[in-house]
Design an enzyme around this catalytic site. Structure first.
Site, PDB file in Angstrom:
ATOM      1  N   LYS A  95       0.967  -1.128  -0.077  1.00 42.11           N
ATOM      2  CA  LYS A  95      -0.143   0.024  -0.148  1.00 42.11           C
ATOM      3  C   LYS A  95       0.939   1.178   0.157  1.00 42.11           C
ATOM      4  CE  LYS A  95      -3.185   2.422   2.979  1.00 42.11           C
ATOM      5  NZ  LYS A  95      -3.735   2.806   4.085  1.00 42.11           N
ATOM      6  N   GLY A 156      -7.491   9.344  10.681  1.00 43.13           N
ATOM      7  CA  GLY A 156      -7.930   9.424  12.235  1.00 43.13           C
ATOM      8  C   GLY A 156      -8.739  10.468  12.631  1.00 43.13           C
ATOM      9  N   GLY A 183     -10.616   7.671   7.830  1.00 39.29           N
ATOM     10  CA  GLY A 183     -11.424   8.953   8.174  1.00 39.29           C
ATOM     11  C   GLY A 183     -13.018   8.027   8.481  1.00 39.29           C
TER      12      GLY A 183
END
Lengths: 254, 422
Positions: A95, A156, A183
């Site tokens: 990622k 976060g 989020g």
């Protein structure tokens, strides 16, 4: 009915990608089990440890590891971390996280496209974390990404689908799985993203900071499954407000 | 005269008469001291507006004007403005400490999850060419001085690394003569063999020297401004390069320009008006974040501690409640910065504050020179006769393994390294 999805040649049943870095290592296994997750992310920099408890030892066998390049500030650093990850035996998935914004941790789309191109050519299955932008998403497709991971809100922040309209456009226009990442603060938001047609949800903070980590992982699993089912079923029309006029505007046409 | 700082003055009976006379003159006659705003030869001058912005805000800050309504408004906002932050630092916020702690806890969890980083400092030299009247290392203080050889550094680092620790902070006294940049650079190269993550807390240096140290393996630079009140600073730092306030202020910026990933800031709370110093510290980080958005910034919060030959030094009006208020305000204003709480604070305070807003704690700490093996293996004081004296007395002497266990017990996941050198 079988409802699987693919990253490269790898097929998955679960549409829940779980984070690992923000809570007690001893809870990872239970969270994976309760969340039904088949993919778990981890920051390679956290695995870069010699002694004590290495996070890698806490990840159950059979789960696909998705190492991320957090800490990278540009494409070159991300590429180096990805190669190191492969050398450390963490597999071919990566990622890409490239940030040079310490406050919101927003990804740099431009550098992310560059890193994706190099790593895809080297045979990595590249999942880029990005700011939801259609043009950048198309560049990522052309660069060889296996999926696109737009953020719903700053990492976060638990603010939910703040970028909803942009993510919907990516879902409509991009022929790769769209994994909503960052989020998502509660299961209902994960459910909503799945109703929109997202292929999967990645969540970390919302689960890590819950009172009961495995139970919250389970709540996300159920929400993601519900949203997916609603999407597949084809939801009925939902009007913004009121009813619609009963006299057709085009009634004068014969 | 320098009457309000009298408590710091200790005369050593081994000082030559001439030195003693000079010390007294520096203490009592301001005209004998140099201009703290004037750079010394060799000091790089930055054209940076950060100083002016911080000083303007700090000088205009009258915390007595803030009311409970301002504090409530600040706590009701989603994001914390500078004005909100000023309210949270004011005396009016004291009754809201529990609410501030709840909010701070939420911000910390959102940004850092349930993790806490553990590191340890290593002092490699305690020679100092400055007379900072509150510091145990000051050049007039009669202490055992020591500079570790490279063999000794390697040995100390091995002892520390064997405990399992992976992040180290290398410190020196502030002496370019006794601990020059090359010496520190070599120490860093040794540290790279044993640790994953290396920070330094040394005298401020120029950009090219920070770049050299970064190439040796350092990524994080800590510089404490001690106090942002220049008039007060002048009465505390009487001699040496440390007396130059603006050169110190720009150290973090030079470090970032030199390629460092991150920088840490602090005032030493208790030296001057702590609310103004706390405001300035956070704004120092805030403005540098706007200029260098990639930088990983962190704040520390040391309070004054007793030193060798002077046990009367204390943090004065900065009690634990005040410190807690400052730290909660820091977290609410700057949710993304790291907050380090050192062994100057008690175990109980550190356990509590780690659940609210601290993200990093030290363990297995010695502020002396070359005494880790003795401390870790519990040998008695006589055994470390060859060691150098401490900078200050620590309050929390917990070992690494005890700290690890205590943090885990508090529901936090200890992290030893979250860093990769690229």
């Amino acid at each position: 009915m079988k409802d699987t999805w693919k990253l490269g040649e790898h097929e998955f049943n679960s549409r829940f990608i779980l984070g690992s870095g923000k809570y007690n290592l001893k809870l990872i296994e239970a969270a994976v089990e309760q969340g039904g997750a088949e993919i778990i992310t981890l920051a390679l920099r956290r695995a870069n440890t010699q002694e004590q408890e290495n996070i890698l030892d806490f990840i159950p066998k059979g789960v696909t590891l998705l190492p991320n390049t957090s800490g990278a500030r540009n494409a070159e650093e991300a590429i180096r971390i990805a190669r190191l990850s492969r050398a450390m035996g963490c597999g071919d998935f990566v990622k890409i996280e490239i940030m040079h914004d310490a406050k919101y941790l927003f990804p740099d789309n431009y550098e992310t496209v560059k890193a994706t191109e190099v790593l895809a050519k080297e045979g990595f299955i590249v999942l880029p974390y990005m700011n939801p932008d259609l043009i950048a998403a198309r560049d990522l497709v052309n660069a060889g990404a296996a999926a696109v991971m737009p953020l719903a809100a700053p990492i976060g922040s638990n603010k939910g689908l703040a970028t909803k309209e942009m993510i919907q456009i990516l879902i409509d226009e991009i022929d790769l799985p769209i994994i909503v990442d960052a989020g998502i603060g509660k299961p209902s938001q994960a459910c909503e993203a799945m109703e929109m047609g997202a292929a999967a949800i990645m969540a970390n903070t919302a689960i890590a900071t819950a009172g009961d980590v495995p139970e919250m992982a389970n709540a996300f699993r159920l929400a993601i499954e519900a949203g997916r089912k609603a999407y597949l079923t084809g939801m009925g029309r939902v009007l913004a407000r009121g009813g619609s006029a009963s006299d057709p505007l085009t009634g004068f046409l014969h | 005269m320098n009457e309000e700082t009298q408590v710091y003055f200790i005369d050593s009976d081994v000082l030559p008469e001439k030195a003693l006379a000079r010390k007294h003159m520096l203490e009592q006659d301001p005209s004998s001291r140099t201009d703290p705003m004037k750079y010394m030869p060799g000091m790089e001058v930055l054209e940076s507006d950060v100083k002016d912005k911080v000083l303007e805000q700090m000088n205009a800050y009258d915390y007595s004007l803030y009311t409970a309504a301002d504090v409530e408004r600040a706590l009701s906002h989603d994001t914390c403005s500078i004005e909100d932050f000023k309210a949270l630092l004011s005396p009016a916020a004291a009754p809201y400490l529990e609410q501030m702690a709840r909010r701070a806890e939420r911000e910390t969890k959102n940004h850092f999850g349930n993790t806490v980083y553990i590191f340890t400092p290593i002092y490699i030299a305690n020679y100092c060419q400055n007379y900072c009247i509150y510091c145990g290392f000051n050049c007039y203080n009669n202490i055992r001085r020591k500079k570790l050889s490279f063999e000794e550094i390697e040995h100390e680092m091995k002892v520390i690394s064997d405990t399992g620790m992976e992040e180290i902070l290398i410190l020196t006294g502030e002496s370019r003569t006794y601990s020059d940049v090359e010496y520190i650079g070599e120490a860093v190269k040794i540290a790279r063999k044993y640790f994953r993550n290396i920070g330094i807390e040394i005298y401020p240096v120029n950009t090219d020297e920070y770049r050299y140290l970064h190439e040796c393996g350092v990524d994080y630079v800590t510089v404490f401004q001690e106090t942002y009140d220049i008039a007060k600073y002048e009465t505390l730092h009487l001699l040496g390069h440390k007396r130059v306030w603006p050169y110190r202020f720009d150290a973090q910026e030079r470090a970032l320009m030199g390629g460092m990933r991150g920088a840490a800031f602090s005032a030493l709370l208790g030296l001057a008006d702590f609310r103004k110093d706390a405001l300035a510290t956070a704004l120092h980080a805030y403005y540098l974040n706007r200029k260098y958005p990639h930088a990983e910034l962190s704040l520390s919060c040391p309070r004054l501690r007793p030193i060798v030959n002077n046990d009367k030094i204390s943090p004065g009006e900065v009690g634990e409640r005040e410190l807690c208020q400052v730290l909660c305000a820091y977290r609410i204003f700057l949710p993304y910065v790291g907050i380090t709480v050192s062994s100057r604070e008690s175990a109980e305070f550190r356990n509590g504050i780690a659940k609210i807003c601290a993200t990093k704690v030290s363990a297995g700490v010695s502020t002396g020179i070359g005494d880790h093996e003795d401390k870790y293996e519990g040998k008695d004081a006589a055994a470390d006769a060859g060691a150098g004296d401490e900078q200050f007395e620590i309050s929390d002497g917990r070992s690494f393994s005890k700290m690890y266990a205590d943090m885990e017990e508090g529901g936090l996941q200890p992290v030893l390294n979250d860093y990769i050198y690229v």
